[in-house]
Design an enzyme around this catalytic site. Structure first.
Site, PDB file in Angstrom:
ATOM      1  N   LEU A  21       0.818  -1.209   0.000  1.00 12.49           N
ATOM      2  CA  LEU A  21       0.000   0.000   0.000  1.00 12.49           C
ATOM      3  C   LEU A  21       0.850   1.255   0.000  1.00 12.49           C
ATOM      4  O   LEU A  21       0.444   2.299  -0.521  1.00 12.49           O
ATOM      5  CB  LEU A  21      -0.934   0.008   1.223  1.00 12.49           C
ATOM      6  CG  LEU A  21      -2.003  -1.085   1.256  1.00 12.49           C
ATOM      7  CD1 LEU A  21      -2.707  -1.093   2.607  1.00 12.49           C
ATOM      8  CD2 LEU A  21      -3.011  -0.872   0.132  1.00 12.49           C
ATOM      9  N   GLY A  24       7.724   4.176   3.582  1.00 11.64           N
ATOM     10  CA  GLY A  24       8.335   5.426   4.007  1.00 11.64           C
ATOM     11  C   GLY A  24       9.496   5.156   4.924  1.00 11.64           C
ATOM     12  O   GLY A  24       9.981   4.024   5.040  1.00 11.64           O
ATOM     13  N   GLY A  27       8.866   2.405   7.658  1.00 11.65           N
ATOM     14  CA  GLY A  27       8.582   1.040   7.294  1.00 11.65           C
ATOM     15  C   GLY A  27       7.635   0.985   6.116  1.00 11.65           C
ATOM     16  O   GLY A  27       7.331   1.995   5.486  1.00 11.65           O
ATOM     17  N   LYS A  43       1.400  -2.924   8.865  1.00  6.65           N
ATOM     18  CA  LYS A  43       2.541  -2.010   8.856  1.00  6.65           C
ATOM     19  C   LYS A  43       3.740  -2.729   9.470  1.00  6.65           C
ATOM     20  O   LYS A  43       3.682  -3.199  10.615  1.00  6.65           O
ATOM     21  CB  LYS A  43       2.256  -0.736   9.647  1.00  6.65           C
ATOM     22  CG  LYS A  43       3.460   0.221   9.720  1.00  6.65           C
ATOM     23  CD  LYS A  43       3.204   1.391  10.652  1.00  6.65           C
ATOM     24  CE  LYS A  43       2.312   2.424  10.015  1.00  6.65           C
ATOM     25  NZ  LYS A  43       2.994   3.171   8.928  1.00  6.65           N
ATOM     26  N   ASP A 138      -1.302  13.974  14.161  1.00  5.86           N
ATOM     27  CA  ASP A 138      -0.927  14.054  12.751  1.00  5.86           C
ATOM     28  C   ASP A 138      -2.151  13.882  11.859  1.00  5.86           C
ATOM     29  O   ASP A 138      -2.132  13.121  10.893  1.00  5.86           O
ATOM     30  CB  ASP A 138       0.132  12.995  12.418  1.00  5.86           C
ATOM     31  CG  ASP A 138       0.850  13.290  11.104  1.00  5.86           C
ATOM     32  OD1 ASP A 138       0.812  14.448  10.648  1.00  5.86           O
ATOM     33  OD2 ASP A 138       1.456  12.361  10.545  1.00  5.86           O
TER      34      ASP A 138
END
Length: 670
Positions: A21, A24, A27, A43, A138
């Site tokens: 998907l 970065g 990971g 993730k 965030d």
């Protein structure tokens, strides 16, 4: 979404991976199938971010907090294992498009009634996050997934847990978040955030959804200017639809106490939505884009599970941005009414929440924060030797993206072409970092490059290297173009002139000789030392001139015994404090001075030079060197650079070699 590469794992924690998907610095994220047949997002966290026992505990704690978040408009965290060889976290897979991707496909912003529906769904998501004692930190368009049913917020808690672990390894101090969507307090007091910080981010996200720009400027604004606008400026809201402008303005109030709560946002948006005729919550073009994307993903999954060749679902090529006159106006947006949103929108049955957000205050050694694009925490003692040992080290990008310059000739049979020299894609400011934990030794270093074209077409400019015990300032000279480097894209090589080393008597081999710069297709840069092959990826950054540091400027005091490691003398426990003065200045300027108390009458003082800037509250310094000396002064500070940033009521000076004996904090002077 793209197919798995040869180097990607096929199974993690019992979850079968189907495709990638995204990826970065922290990971990669994979689409996977659970043993019960559900699609999930997995993730994988870089193992170096969780190899330390203390970091495992922190990751475990933050992820468990995130797992408490439940709600219709959030993507729940379902499972994790931070002790695995490759730590992983599993969350719900949300079928839909990130808000920024959707706006790119539409080529325009959302109309007023769509914005009210978006605000309502995001308000419910924030209510769920805050009820679990978390602050998202965030909230941004890429963390808002737009589905046919409504918006869903992802990455709450996980980004904070992983980024705080990364800061622990890189020894930086600054704020978690994406600058354009951060609140003023994230820059000024990042360890004391409240849910109101997320409300400010919500106001910025809604403005972006309407206009394609943030309330404080375009996304590609100079980052330092953007930080100053957010902390001191006035939001630009004239191009917002009039009906939602007051709500967004209240979210963007500089005073956190004056911002609306998520409950107030839900009540305000629900009152508006009740007055609208029935209809879908998004314009038809948006719903069609989501359905087309979901169909492409389903086909991708079917091919992956069948073992057939898979193709990457198409993505828009041009980001959505304001028009040339600054922003899109409400009259240019769709006007079809949407009416009441689907079930789940509106105030919950009980909109009151007594849950208090957890403080999440870092301990002394767990840093307060910085954006990856700006952070330069640094310093390997012997820079060249460090580069030699790290030759060949890479990051988590695809092999097709991470291949660095090579001295090997073209493959036999490959058509040879001559790539003409260019400087345009090299011009600008670039920076990158690297850090390694060897157990008994910790290496941090950073590279900052400024490139400007000269009249003959080759690059000119400067290179700054901050290592643990030296700051190297160099100018680029004698550039030459090698068309065979950089996998046939060509690269520049140059021999620099060393303009200054701090300290001046650092070993001659502290600053490297021949260096290279190679522009990558994704807009990044690769800097390397041909003699060793070691290098680092650089990203475009801002160009600071004379910088002011409001949160840390002024007079500070340090107890004598706290400087025992730096100065090599024990200091008097009850003696007068040393004085630290922080001033503004440009790169290479003396911005921090250290003076003994007047009672010592030693006649000596020391200063440190600005190596680079992480934010208006995070600066990186050369080793301290003598600025004034007399025969009564026989003290020389340890040769070590510092990362300097505020934390609570103190100013932290953390040595780049992570020696706890050199760590000290200063307090505001009387």
């Amino acid at each position: 979404m793209r197919p798995l590469r040869d180097q990607d794992p096929r199974e993690v924690g019992g979850y079968r991976l189907l495709g990638t998907l995204g990826s970065g610095g922290m990971g990669a994220v994979y689409l996977a199938r659970s043993q019960r047949g559900r699609l999930v997002a997995v993730k994988l966290v870089r193992p170096d971010l969780a190899s330390n026992h203390l970091l495992q505990e922190r990751l475990e704690r933050e992820i468990r907090s995130a797992m408490r978040v439940e709600g219709e408009w959030v993507a729940a965290v379902r499972a994790h294992d931070v002790e695995a060889a490759m730590p992983w976290v599993v969350s719900e897979y949300v079928p839909g498009l990130p808000l920024d991707s959707l706006l790119t496909r539409l080529g325009r912003g959302l109309a007023e009634h769509h914005l009210f529906a978006l605000a309502n769904g995001l308000g419910q998501a924030l209510l769920a996050v805050h009820a679990a004692g978390l602050v998202h930190r965030d909230l941004k368009p890429s963390n808002v997934m737009i589905t046919v049913e409504g918006p869903r917020v992802i990455d709450f808690g996980i980004a904070y847990a992983v980024e705080s672990a990364e800061r622990r390894l890189t020894r930086t101090g600054a704020a978690v978040g994406t600058p354009a969507f951060m609140s003023p307090e994230q820059f000024e007091t990042p360890t004391a955030l409240t849910p109101a910080s997320d409300v400010f981010a919500l106001g910025s996200v809604l403005t972006y959804a309407a206009t394609g720009a943030t309330p404080f400027g375009p996304l590609d604004s100079d980052l330092y200017a953007l930080m100053l606008e957010i902390t001191r400026g006035t939001p630009r809201l004239d191009d917002l639809p009039a009906g939602i402008r007051p709500l967004i303005a209240s979210c963007l109030d500089r005073n956190p106490a004056d911002r609306p709560s998520p409950e107030t946002i839900l009540a305000t948006t629900f009152d508006y939505l009740k007055s609208q005729p029935p209809g879908p919550w998004l314009p038809p073009a948006a719903l069609q884009a989501i359905q087309d994307h979901d169909a492409a993903v389903r086909a991708f999954v079917a091919d992956a599970e069948a073992g057939a060749p898979v193709s990457t679902p198409p993505a828009p090529a041009t980001p959505y941005a304001p028009t040339a006159d600054g922003a899109r106006t409400a009259s240019a947006l769709p006007t079809a009414p949407i009416g009441l949103p689907p079930a789940g929108f509106g105030p919950p049955a009980s909109s009151a929440s007594s849950a208090e957000p957890s403080s999440l205050v870092a301990t002394r050694r767990v840093r307060v924060l910085v954006f990856a694009v700006l952070i330069l925490v640094i310093g390997v003692g012997a820079l060249v030797r460090g580069l030699i040992t790290m030759a060949g080290e890479g990051d988590d990008r695809g092999a097709e993206d991470s291949a660095g310059p090579s001295d090997t000739p073209p493959q036999e049979g490959r058509e040879e072409t001559t790539v003409e020299p260019n400087t345009e894609e090299y011009v600008g400011d670039w920076q990158g970092t690297a850090s390694w934990d060897y157990g008994d030794e910790y290496d941090n270093w950073a590279v900052r490059v400024h490139v400007e074209p000269d009249l003959e077409g080759g690059p000119a400019g400067t290179v700054r290297l901050l290592a643990t015990d030296v700051l190297c300032e160099m100018t680029i000279v004698e550039s030459s173009w090698d068309p065979d480097d950089n996998d046939g894209r060509g690269a520049w090589r140059f021999t620099p002139d060393v303009v200054r080393m701090v300290p001046e008597d650092a070993p001659e081999d502290s600053c490297p000789g021949e260096q290279g710069l190679a522009a990558a297709a994704d807009g990044t840069m690769y800097w390397w030392i041909p003699a060793s092959g070691g290098g680092v990826d650089l990203e475009s950054t801002w160009a600071p001139q004379n910088i002011d540091f409001p949160p840390i400027n002024g007079q500070w005091e340090v107890a004598q015994q706290d400087l025992a490691g730096l100065l090599g003398v024990p200091g008097e426990p009850d003696g007068d404090p040393y004085q630290v003065t922080v001033t503004g200045g440009g790169l290479g300027a003396a911005v921090v001075s250290l003076q003994p108390p007047a009672s010592q009458n030693s006649g000596c003082s020391w200063e440190a030079y600005l190596a680079t800037v992480g934010s208006i509250q995070n600066i990186l310094l050369s080793p301290f060197v003598e600025s004034r000396w007399s025969e009564n002064c026989d003290i020389r500070p340890a040769q070590v650079g510092y990362a300097t940033y505020p934390q609570d009521d103190t100013l932290v000076f953390e040595a780049l070699d992570v020696d706890p004996d050199l760590f000290f904090t200063a307090h505001r002077g009387a």
